[in-house]
Design a protein around this motif. Structure first.
Motif, PDB file in Angstrom:
ATOM      1  N   GLY A 339      -1.101  -4.720   1.932  1.00  0.00           N
ATOM      2  CA  GLY A 339      -1.753  -4.636   0.631  1.00  0.00           C
ATOM      3  C   GLY A 339      -1.572  -3.266   0.011  1.00  0.00           C
ATOM      4  O   GLY A 339      -1.334  -2.264   0.694  1.00  0.00           O
ATOM      5  N   ARG A 340      -1.712  -3.185  -1.310  1.00  0.00           N
ATOM      6  CA  ARG A 340      -1.439  -1.949  -2.043  1.00  0.00           C
ATOM      7  C   ARG A 340      -2.251  -0.768  -1.523  1.00  0.00           C
ATOM      8  O   ARG A 340      -1.771   0.371  -1.498  1.00  0.00           O
ATOM      9  N   SER A 341      -3.490  -1.035  -1.100  1.00  0.00           N
ATOM     10  CA  SER A 341      -4.358   0.073  -0.694  1.00  0.00           C
ATOM     11  C   SER A 341      -3.892   0.749   0.586  1.00  0.00           C
ATOM     12  O   SER A 341      -4.421   1.795   0.957  1.00  0.00           O
ATOM     13  N   ASN A 342      -2.902   0.172   1.252  1.00  0.00           N
ATOM     14  CA  ASN A 342      -2.384   0.761   2.495  1.00  0.00           C
ATOM     15  C   ASN A 342      -1.310   1.821   2.244  1.00  0.00           C
ATOM     16  O   ASN A 342      -0.856   2.452   3.191  1.00  0.00           O
ATOM     17  N   TYR A 343      -0.914   2.006   0.993  1.00  0.00           N
ATOM     18  CA  TYR A 343       0.179   2.927   0.695  1.00  0.00           C
ATOM     19  C   TYR A 343      -0.301   4.082  -0.178  1.00  0.00           C
ATOM     20  O   TYR A 343      -1.113   3.912  -1.083  1.00  0.00           O
ATOM     21  N   LEU A 344       0.234   5.273   0.083  1.00  0.00           N
ATOM     22  CA  LEU A 344      -0.089   6.457  -0.700  1.00  0.00           C
ATOM     23  C   LEU A 344       0.622   6.392  -2.047  1.00  0.00           C
ATOM     24  O   LEU A 344       1.811   6.078  -2.116  1.00  0.00           O
ATOM     25  N   CYS A 345      -0.110   6.693  -3.111  1.00  0.00           N
ATOM     26  CA  CYS A 345       0.495   6.770  -4.447  1.00  0.00           C
ATOM     27  C   CYS A 345       0.896   8.212  -4.716  1.00  0.00           C
ATOM     28  O   CYS A 345       0.029   9.093  -4.796  1.00  0.00           O
TER      29      CYS A 345
END
Length: 924
Positions: A339-345
């Motif tokens: 899911g998106r929240s697992n990756y650093l922006c």
């Protein structure tokens, strides 16, 4: 400098007392002097403290009181900086006595969190092990002070190895904060001050090789129609003399594995769904990976494989799939997507670097991420240790979980360097895509915003699909969560609104700026009013919960109350409803001008900083809108397809609002069974009493074919099931004592090597405390879940211990894979029935005519089978499963549990005969 440690009777410096103090004066690695003393606390020492430290009442009886040693300790320490692990705890007790008010604290936890970002644990003993320090973490003050000194020296050396620009940034970013990690980094920077430092401008982070050239960039080219696989040709790959036998040393042909492989091959080729129960040792991962890989490569199609655990994901992507590709010489592309929240922006992270951290937690996270990326971190949060809710919350604000950011924006702003979009692109081009259960259904019901299109799906660990999907689709919000959102929103001088005003100040005419300031002031005023309204609302829920427990104080467990139609008619709930009406009206009024801001400035905004702020504003707006909808549904407008409950935690009384789906089956039917060409569900435990009926009903899997293949293991000769027939039943007051004695005597007879599975953490703790003295006398170590150690570390320590017993609850009923003599006995303390008062369990039970027989028993059987499966993991394993719950023998349903197990040697006997019987079976 001084390394310091204390032992205490508890955690509160205002109520508890010091038992022991030690201080070590050092200069670099050289210890110059040390001081220590036991302290008479003038009160009994709690048993758990004695168990932890070894300090007894007898030992401190003639020790000096704290007042007698203060001056001597003060003279020894002087005004030197004080090093300690979580040093504020130690200083809290000593400053309460008037000491060391102005000494500089230096926290080895803060240093380790930054300098060892991927460490699994940050307690002092674990850091000592990771840094190869031989001093024991004995929970005695002098040993721990010496260990803190040694850990500090190693961490200091690590800091000296950092690039000077990185070191300088950590020092700059923490300069104005009350942060116990800053001083040490500053000292290192001063040591290296002769080295040139790059420009003060914050540079764009290099995200490493993965984000340069993608590992694979060829898009899939689907064959239409797909070309079927020949099940016999695929099965031949597993024959002796075939590519698997040639590639894998010690390869074993397993008929059960081949049968499973044939059926999955056929299901893909003919386009139908399949349920497969494959017993322990079948080798089910290769049974499904082989046809999945061949199907995907041959037809240019994507196969999604979903698991429940990270461990299985890691095994598939790092071991099984590379081995399969090598064995079959396949040009196979595979990746993991989360899911998106697992990756650093990178955009959000650079924004934090530019504005600087606002508190010590942000400074720690900033430094941790900088060091992690410097060491090759690839932007996936599973690589980094986020310790505690504050760090996880800060990560959330830096993650790629930003609905306003699209791929086109990412490419234009960062060159596509975002870890999420890189992973997403890799997923688009992969033959095999590995995800987890939580993402699978959540993605499906939200319109496939993350996973690329797919028609072929394999669900491993499928017995978890309902629980995992329930968790993924549930909603939970607390008062602190809402307060945090309002703080993020801020005002014209702070937070998102402050940044927005600052950016637009240079873009707008005076009249436009005045209008903007009026809107922002309106939002700020409403946010202040909303904060007050929410306090009243949550206080009303607290009063409602107190009324439900009839004024009794909250115990050591959380209180959960389902909100039913009858609940909403209670007088106490009317107050909750009225308070929410007020808060809801304020929230609605606040969201309107926020929407105006988006309409006015969001469309076509070209300024990057303005885009970032508006995206952050949109995220807060979305989260507040979700809270508005969720709380309204709970309070007065429920959806019959959802379960609603409120909960209050002990020790602080935090109130939480919870919403969960009542059924997962209809969602499975709509988004998977009806939409996908072929869905395969597999696990070692899908049946109860030899039938798939229960699982079919839960998951609406009416259309799926079924296959059951047994285990290749010879349970008749390798496993003994011992049923105790004279133990009191679990509701008997003497039951707990019988469990303790059984574990003590059994452990002595088998020299440890026991995994004891509990259904209650409270019972586990009681048992651990009760058996500890006898185990210590016998030289048997106790490892227990919940003592701060990760499950992996506990298992590793247990596996390597000479004589040990491991006590675990729900997490240890499955996933424990310890082959050989290290695990020779599994004790199932109690049949694993769910707690009937749990809101989800209670709500789902109500949907059955006979909930105990139709719901509780099948669920318990599935978990019971998982617990049994911990024992025999290889062909050569031998061991005993002991059940300390005689309901298996006295209740009619007991036979259903027994019929669900593999055929093995079974013995019914007394507690007295258990130790000798187990020892004989194990040839001891």
């Amino acid at each position: 400098m001084i390394a310091l440690d204390i032992e205490t009777t508890g955690l509160d410096f205002a109520r508890d007392a010091i038992l022991e103090i030690a201080a070590v004066r050092f200069n670099g690695r050289r210890v110059e002097d040390q001081w220590s003393s036991l302290i008479n606390p003038n009160r009994p020492i709690p048993g758990m403290i004695t168990q932890l430290t070894g300090i007894t009442n007898e030992m401190v009886r003639n020790a000096p009181p704290i007042k007698a040693v203060l001056q001597e300790l003060a003279d020894f320490v002087g005004d030197l900086p004080i090093v300690g692990h979580n040093v504020r705890f130690d200083l809290g007790f000593l400053r309460h006595q008037g000491l060391f008010v102005s000494n500089q604290p230096v926290d080895t936890y803060e240093l380790a969190a930054i300098l060892m970002p991927t460490a699994s644990r940050y307690n002092l003993g674990s850091l000592g092990q990771l840094l190869n320090i031989l001093i024991p973490n004995s929970h005695r003050a002098l040993d721990d002070a010496r260990l803190a000194h040694a850990v500090f020296i190693e961490l200091y050396e690590k800091a000296r190895q950092l690039p000077i620009e990185l070191l300088a940034e950590i020092v700059r970013q923490g300069a104005d904060l009350d942060w116990d990690g800053h001083w040490a980094f500053q000292q290192v920077l001063r040591e290296r001050s002769r080295q040139p430092i790059g420009p003060r401008r914050v540079a764009q982070t290099d995200y490493g090789a993965l984000f340069g050239t993608p590992w694979f960039d060829e898009p899939l080219t689907p064959r239409d129609p797909p070309q079927p696989l020949d099940p016999e040709e695929v099965a031949a790959l597993l024959e002796y003399g075939g590519p698997f036998a040639q590639y894998f040393e010690g390869y074993e042909y397993r008929p059960q594995q081949v049968e499973m492989l044939r059926h999955i091959t056929q299901a893909f080729s003919e386009g139908y769904h399949l349920l497969v129960e494959a017993g322990t040792g079948t080798g089910k991962s290769f049974a499904y990976l082989t046809p999945a890989a061949l199907w995907a490569v041959q037809n240019g199609l994507r196969v999604v494989i979903t698991t429940n655990t990270i461990a299985l994901q890691e095994q598939l992507i790092k071991k099984d799939i590379p081995d399969l590709a090598a064995a079959l010489n396949l040009n196979l592309r595979a990746t993991v997507l989360k899911g998106r929240s697992n990756y650093l922006c990178p955009r959000r992270f650079e924004a934090l670097r530019q504005r600087g951290p606002q508190n010590a937690e942000e400074a720690r996270i900033l430094g941790k991420i900088l060091v992690w990326l410097h060491e090759g971190g690839q932007g996936d949060r599973s690589e980094i240790n986020l310790n505690g809710p504050q760090e996880r919350q800060i990560w959330a604000s830096l993650s790629a979980d930003d609905e306003g950011c699209k791929a086109e924006v990412c490419i234009s702003r960062t060159g596509g360097a975002c870890p999420f979009y890189r992973a997403h692109q890799a997923a688009q081009n992969a033959h095999l895509l590995i995800v987890n259960h939580a993402l699978l259904l959540a993605d499906a019901v939200t319109g496939n915003r993350i996973l690329p299109d797919y028609q072929y799906l394999i669900v491993d660990e499928a017995h978890h699909i309902e629980d995992a999907s329930t968790n993924a689709l549930s909603y939970r919000i607390t008062q602190p969560d809402l307060q945090r959102l309002l703080r993020e929103l801020g005002s014209t001088s702070s937070g998102i609104l402050g940044r927005l005003f600052s950016i637009l100040r240079g873009m707008l005419r005076p009249s436009e700026l005045a209008a903007l300031e009026q809107i922002l002031s309106r939002i700020t005023d409403l946010a202040f009013r909303l904060d007050f309204d929410l306090q009243q609302f949550f206080r009303a829920i607290e009063e409602f919960l107190a009324a439900q427990r009839e004024g009794q104080p909250l115990g050591s467990y959380s209180q959960q109350e389902r909100i039913l139609p009858s609940t909403r008619n209670q007088p106490d709930w009317m107050t909750v409803e009225l308070q929410w009406e007020a808060a809801h009206e304020t929230l609605k009024l606040m969201l309107n001008p926020i929407a105006e801001l988006h309409k006015q400035f969001g469309e076509g905004a070209e300024d990057e900083e303005l885009q970032d702020v508006l995206n952050n504003l949109a995220t807060v707006q979305r989260q507040l809108s979700e809270a508005q909808s969720g709380i309204t549904a709970l309070v007065s407008e429920p959806d019959p397809n959802f379960i609603y409950w409120v909960e209050i935690q002990p020790n602080g009384g935090r109130v939480a609002i919870n919403i969960a789906p009542l059924h997962i089956g209809p969602l499975m039917e709509e988004y998977l069974w009806h939409q996908k060409t072929s869905v395969i569900l597999t696990s070692a435990t899908l049946t109860t009493s030899g039938e798939f009926d229960y699982l079919r009903n839960r998951l609406n899997a009416d259309e799926a074919d079924e296959l059951m293949v047994g285990s290749p293991f010879d349970y008749e000769t390798s496993a003994l099931l011992y049923l105790v027939n004279d133990i009191p039943e679990p509701n008997d007051s003497s039951y707990q004592r019988a469990v303790e004695q059984a574990l003590i005597q059994l452990s002595k007879a088998t020299q440890g090597r026991i995994l004891a599975l509990f259904t209650s953490y409270a019972q586990l703790k009681r048992t651990s405390s009760a058996i500890a003295p006898a185990m210590a006398d016998a030289g048997i170590e106790i490892y227990e879940q919940g003592e701060g150690a990760s499950a992996n570390l506990l298992l590793e320590n247990f596996r390597n211990a000479e004589k040990a017993i491991l006590l675990g609850t729900r997490a240890f009923w499955e996933g424990v894979d310890i082959a050989g003599e290290a695990l020779s006995v599994v004790v199932i303390v109690k049949l694993p029935f769910d707690v009937p008062s749990d809101p989800i369990i209670a709500a789902r039970s109500e949907t059955f005519d006979d909930p105990f027989n139709e719901y509780s028993i099948p669920e318990a059987i599935l978990r019971f089978r998982q617990g049994f499966g911990r024992l025999i993991r290889t062909q050569s394993d031998r061991g005993v499963v002991v059940v300390l719950d005689r309901r298996l023998l006295t209740k009619r349903y007991g036979q259903l549990f027994l019929e669900s197990l593999p055929e093995c040697r079974r013995k019914t006997g007394s507690l007295r005969d258990l130790p000798a019987t187990a020892a004989r079976w194990l040839n001891l």
